[in-house]
Write a protein that holds these residues in place. Structure first.
Motif, short mmCIF file in Angstrom:
data_model
loop_
_atom_site.label_atom_id
_atom_site.label_comp_id
_atom_site.label_asym_id
_atom_site.label_seq_id
_atom_site.Cartn_x
_atom_site.Cartn_y
_atom_site.Cartn_z
N PHE A 128 0.73 -1.23 -0.02
CA PHE A 128 0.10 0.14 -0.12
C PHE A 128 0.83 1.20 -0.16
CE2 PHE A 128 -3.68 -2.50 1.93
CZ PHE A 128 -4.42 -2.41 0.81
N LEU A 129 1.99 1.22 0.77
CA LEU A 129 2.95 2.47 0.78
C LEU A 129 3.51 2.62 -0.65
CD1 LEU A 129 4.54 2.10 4.38
CD2 LEU A 129 2.64 3.70 3.54
N VAL A 130 3.92 1.65 -1.05
CA VAL A 130 4.69 1.86 -2.49
C VAL A 130 3.63 1.93 -3.65
CG1 VAL A 130 6.18 0.67 -3.95
CG2 VAL A 130 6.55 0.37 -1.49
N GLN A 131 2.42 1.87 -3.18
CA GLN A 131 1.32 2.10 -4.33
C GLN A 131 1.51 0.77 -5.39
OE1 GLN A 131 0.99 5.85 -5.36
NE2 GLN A 131 0.11 6.39 -3.26
N SER A 132 1.91 -0.13 -5.06
CA SER A 132 2.13 -1.38 -6.00
C SER A 132 0.97 -2.46 -6.01
CB SER A 132 3.29 -2.31 -5.63
OG SER A 132 3.37 -3.30 -6.75
N VAL A 133 0.12 -2.13 -7.20
CA VAL A 133 -1.10 -3.03 -7.17
C VAL A 133 -0.72 -4.70 -7.09
CG1 VAL A 133 -3.11 -3.70 -8.60
CG2 VAL A 133 -2.27 -1.37 -8.40
N TRP A 134 0.21 -5.01 -7.83
CA TRP A 134 0.70 -6.36 -7.84
C TRP A 134 1.14 -6.85 -6.49
CZ3 TRP A 134 -1.33 -9.05 -11.69
CH2 TRP A 134 -1.64 -8.56 -12.80
N THR A 135 1.68 -6.17 -5.87
CA THR A 135 2.15 -6.40 -4.40
C THR A 135 0.87 -6.52 -3.46
OG1 THR A 135 4.31 -5.26 -4.84
CG2 THR A 135 3.82 -6.02 -2.65
N CYS A 136 -0.08 -5.76 -3.79
CA CYS A 136 -1.11 -6.07 -2.83
C CYS A 136 -1.87 -7.03 -3.12
CB CYS A 136 -2.17 -4.58 -3.10
SG CYS A 136 -1.18 -3.20 -2.20
N VAL A 137 -2.04 -7.37 -4.47
CA VAL A 137 -2.88 -8.51 -4.94
C VAL A 137 -2.22 -9.81 -4.80
CG1 VAL A 137 -3.71 -9.95 -7.08
CG2 VAL A 137 -3.97 -7.31 -7.08
N ILE A 138 -0.85 -9.91 -4.93
CA ILE A 138 0.05 -11.12 -4.40
C ILE A 138 -0.40 -11.43 -2.90
CG2 ILE A 138 2.26 -12.06 -4.33
CD1 ILE A 138 2.58 -10.91 -7.12
N ALA A 139 -0.13 -10.31 -2.01
CA ALA A 139 -0.03 -10.45 -0.74
C ALA A 139 -1.35 -10.78 -0.19
CB ALA A 139 0.31 -9.26 0.00
N SER A 140 -2.33 -10.31 -0.68
CA SER A 140 -3.89 -10.58 -0.43
C SER A 140 -4.20 -11.99 -0.77
CB SER A 140 -4.96 -9.65 -1.19
OG SER A 140 -4.54 -8.27 -0.73
N GLY A 141 -3.61 -12.34 -1.98
CA GLY A 141 -3.91 -13.85 -2.26
C GLY A 141 -3.18 -15.00 -1.31
N ILE A 142 -2.13 -14.52 -0.78
CA ILE A 142 -1.53 -15.42 -0.09
C ILE A 142 -2.05 -15.36 1.45
CG2 ILE A 142 0.73 -15.71 1.48
CD1 ILE A 142 2.30 -14.90 -1.12
N ILE A 143 -2.38 -14.15 1.93
CA ILE A 143 -3.16 -14.05 3.05
C ILE A 143 -4.51 -15.14 2.98
CG2 ILE A 143 -4.55 -12.67 4.74
CD1 ILE A 143 -2.43 -10.53 3.94
N ALA A 144 -5.28 -14.99 2.04
CA ALA A 144 -6.41 -15.64 1.82
C ALA A 144 -6.35 -17.09 1.84
CB ALA A 144 -7.02 -15.18 0.51
N PHE A 145 -5.19 -17.57 1.21
CA PHE A 145 -4.71 -19.03 1.09
C PHE A 145 -4.26 -19.46 2.39
CE2 PHE A 145 -1.21 -22.14 0.75
CZ PHE A 145 -1.95 -23.31 0.09
N THR A 146 -3.54 -18.62 3.31
CA THR A 146 -3.25 -19.06 4.51
C THR A 146 -4.32 -19.48 5.33
OG1 THR A 146 -1.16 -17.73 4.16
CG2 THR A 146 -1.60 -18.44 6.53
N ILE A 147 -5.05 -18.27 5.36
CA ILE A 147 -6.48 -18.52 6.10
C ILE A 147 -7.17 -19.70 5.80
CG2 ILE A 147 -8.72 -17.46 6.58
CD1 ILE A 147 -7.32 -14.80 6.38
N TYR A 148 -7.36 -19.93 4.42
CA TYR A 148 -8.09 -21.40 3.95
C TYR A 148 -7.33 -22.58 4.61
CZ TYR A 148 -9.60 -24.95 1.08
OH TYR A 148 -10.35 -26.13 0.78
#
Length: 110
Positions: free
Chosen positions: A28-48
């Motif tokens: 979010f700080l760097v304003q990188s869309v791909w970093t946010c998407v990848i991090a969100s995907g990894i968080i969702a996978f970890t929760i699952y």
């Protein structure tokens, strides 16, 4: 699960979520869309993954573990695909044999 193992698991989960949350925050700080998407995907996978392993208590199964504890010619030494239908046929045959032995045991008890 003992108290020590539960505490260790909770500390491990907290560390994982802190690292993943930090990665998402940096995205979010760097304003990188791909970093946010990848991090969100990894968080969702970890929760699952944690939901399936800790809450539902499902263990990893086939094809990670060879059937019946025997060595397997198909996995992981070669690239030959495993004939799944043969495994299912063996399972059905084993169930039928078990049912026959149970019937025999009931007959002997009477």
């Amino acid at each position: 699960m003992g108290i020590g193992r539960k505490l260790g698991a909770l500390i491990g989960i907290a560390i994982v979520f802190v690292v993943e949350g930090l990665w998402l925050f940096i995205g979010f700080l760097v304003q990188s869309v791909w970093t946010c998407v990848i991090a969100s995907g990894i968080i969702a996978f970890t929760i699952y993954f944690l939901y399936v392993r800790l809450y539902q208590k499902k263990e990893a199964r086939y094809p990670i573990v060879p059937p019946e504890g025997k060595t397997d010619i198909y996995f992981p030494r070669t690239d030959i695909p495993r004939p799944v239908h043969a495994d299912f046929r063996r399972m059905q045959e084993k169930k039928q044999k078990l049912a026959k032995t149970k019937r025999k045991m009931r007959r002997k008890k009477k």
